[in-house]
Design an enzyme around this catalytic site. Sequence first.
Site, PDB file in Angstrom:
ATOM      1  N   GLN A  23       0.799  -1.222   0.000  1.00  0.00           N
ATOM      2  CA  GLN A  23       0.000   0.000   0.000  1.00  0.00           C
ATOM      3  C   GLN A  23       0.830   1.269   0.000  1.00  0.00           C
ATOM      4  O   GLN A  23       0.316   2.334  -0.340  1.00  0.00           O
ATOM      5  CB  GLN A  23      -0.941  -0.005   1.202  1.00  0.00           C
ATOM      6  N   HIS A 124       1.173  -9.427   4.664  1.00  0.00           N
ATOM      7  CA  HIS A 124       0.024  -8.533   4.545  1.00  0.00           C
ATOM      8  C   HIS A 124      -0.520  -8.661   3.115  1.00  0.00           C
ATOM      9  O   HIS A 124      -0.590  -7.692   2.371  1.00  0.00           O
ATOM     10  CB  HIS A 124       0.418  -7.091   4.876  1.00  0.00           C
ATOM     11  N   ASN A 168      -1.508 -10.899   8.672  1.00  0.00           N
ATOM     12  CA  ASN A 168      -2.485  -9.830   8.856  1.00  0.00           C
ATOM     13  C   ASN A 168      -3.839 -10.279   8.323  1.00  0.00           C
ATOM     14  O   ASN A 168      -3.966 -10.678   7.161  1.00  0.00           O
ATOM     15  CB  ASN A 168      -2.068  -8.569   8.111  1.00  0.00           C
ATOM     16  N   GLU A 169      -4.840 -10.241   9.190  1.00  0.00           N
ATOM     17  CA  GLU A 169      -6.235 -10.456   8.818  1.00  0.00           C
ATOM     18  C   GLU A 169      -6.449 -11.657   7.893  1.00  0.00           C
ATOM     19  O   GLU A 169      -6.948 -11.518   6.764  1.00  0.00           O
ATOM     20  CB  GLU A 169      -6.815  -9.194   8.180  1.00  0.00           C
ATOM     21  N   GLU A 352      -4.692  -2.413  14.471  1.00  0.00           N
ATOM     22  CA  GLU A 352      -5.242  -1.470  13.492  1.00  0.00           C
ATOM     23  C   GLU A 352      -6.528  -0.894  14.038  1.00  0.00           C
ATOM     24  O   GLU A 352      -7.364  -1.627  14.572  1.00  0.00           O
ATOM     25  CB  GLU A 352      -5.555  -2.131  12.139  1.00  0.00           C
ATOM     26  N   GLU A 406      -5.476   1.924  -1.307  1.00  0.00           N
ATOM     27  CA  GLU A 406      -6.402   1.176  -0.461  1.00  0.00           C
ATOM     28  C   GLU A 406      -7.020  -0.002  -1.217  1.00  0.00           C
ATOM     29  O   GLU A 406      -8.222  -0.053  -1.511  1.00  0.00           O
ATOM     30  CB  GLU A 406      -7.490   2.121   0.077  1.00  0.00           C
ATOM     31  N   TRP A 407      -6.154  -0.959  -1.580  1.00  0.00           N
ATOM     32  CA  TRP A 407      -6.581  -2.213  -2.173  1.00  0.00           C
ATOM     33  C   TRP A 407      -7.542  -2.009  -3.346  1.00  0.00           C
ATOM     34  O   TRP A 407      -7.230  -1.252  -4.251  1.00  0.00           O
ATOM     35  CB  TRP A 407      -7.159  -3.142  -1.094  1.00  0.00           C
TER      36      TRP A 407
END
Length: 449
Positions: A23, A124, A168-169, A352, A406-407
Site C-alpha cells: 500500500q 500482509h 495480517n487479517e 489497526e 487502499e486495495w
Amino acid sequence: MPTAPLPQFPAGFRWGVSTSAYQIEGAAEAGGRGTSIWDTFARSPGRIADGSTGDVACDHYHRYREDIALLAGLGVTAYRFSVAWPRVQPTGTGPAHPDGLDFYDRLVDELLAHDVDPVATLYHWDLPQPLEDAGGWLARDTAARFAAYADLVAARLGDRVRLWITLNEPFVHMSLGYGTGLHAPGRTLLFDAFPVAHHQLLGHGLAVAALRARSGSPVAIANNYSPVRTIGETDADRAAAAAYEALHNRLFTDPLLGRGYPEGTIGDPSVVHDRDLAVIAAPIDVLGVNYYNPTGVRAPREGSPLPFELVPLGGYPRTAFDWPVAPDGLHELLGWLHRTYGDALPPVEITESGCAYDDAPDADGRVHDPERIAYLDGHLRAVRAALHEGIDVRGYFVWSLLDNWEWAEGFTKRFGLVHVDYATRTRTPKSSYAWLRDVVTAARRKPER
C-alpha cells in the site's frame, strides 16, 4: 471536536501507527522484487475502483527516511510495517534477495535511531505470484514456504525487531481474496475456501517456531474482528448471527488458543492432518486485534448461498467507506474476547484502528480532519474503559500513518494521519496528526501508575 481530556494510560502502553508494504512502498521492480498477486490483480482491467496500481503508491521505498521523521515527530513508540514477501523472495522460494533484505535492514536501523520500536508483519496479503500459480493458500506447501520465508527474515532482523506479527487479517484475505474475489487473487470459492483458512493458520504455527529459533522477541498474529449484532428476533436470525460469528471471529481464534475449529466451519476435513492443530496452537505472546466496525446479521433470504445476510447498522456516523463509527463496538469486542477465552487469551494490542474520510487541503494548504480526531478519541476511550475492567490491552496502533493505496478502492479512500498528494507524493500532516502527537506526548509524560 473532543474537549474532555483522555483518561491516563498505563506505563509502557505501546503507541503506534501501522502501514503495509504494497500500500505504500511502490518501487515495484526495484531491488529484484518479484511479482505479487496484488500486482497481477491491480493490472487486470476492472478490478480497482480508479484503475490505479500500487506500482508507485506513496513511494515509501525511496522516502522511508522522510516517513520515519514523521513518526518521530508524532512521538509514537512503535511502527507496524509489513515486509513484502516478493521483495525478499521474488518467487516465494529459494534464498533471499540481498537487496530486499537490505531495504528492511535500513528501515529497521532508521526506526531504532529515532527510538521507534520496529513491529514487523510478515504477510500482509502480497503472496508471490509463482506461489499462487502453484495453488496459493489452497496448497499445503504454501504454509511450508511461508515458514521458510519467516526464517530468512528473522535471521536478518531478529536481533532488532521488537514484535513479530505473522499474518495480517487471514479472515479478510480468505473471504475477499478466495471467497468472493473482491481482492487478490480474485477467486470465488465461497465456503470451498476453507483450505485457505487452514493453510494460513498452519503457516502461522510453522512461522512461530521459525521466529522463536531466530529471535527472542514476542510473536503475535493480527486478526480482524467484528462484534456481531443480531438483526431480528427469530431463532433463524440468532442462528445466522452465530454462524457469522463462528466464521469471522472464531475460525481464526479458537484453533490459535487450543480449541480446534468451531463446529460447522471445516469444509473439507481431509485438509487437516495429524498434529496440524498442535502446530497452529503454538503459544503466542500477543493477540493483535484489528477493529473497524460491528456487523449486523440476520437470517438469509430464501435461495441465498450463504447461511446469513449482512445488514447495515443504523444510528452511527459513517466514514467515507460507509462504515459505522462505533467505539462501543471496540469495547464490546474486547469484553467478548475476555469472556470467551478467559485465561487462554494472551495480552491484546489493537494493531489497526482507523477511518477513511475525503480529506483535502484547504486554501491555506492545511488538512483539517475533525471527524478522524473524534474517531480516535472515542476508540481510545473504549480501550481505556476495557483497561479499567481488567482487560489486558497493551497498545494501540492507528491505521494509518499515510494516505495510501487502499486495495480494490485504489487511491479513492484516505486513512492517513498524513495527507499524500498522489501526483507529487508530498506529505502534509493533518490536524489529527497534531492531536495524536499531543495525546501521546501527554500519555508518555504522565502514565498511569
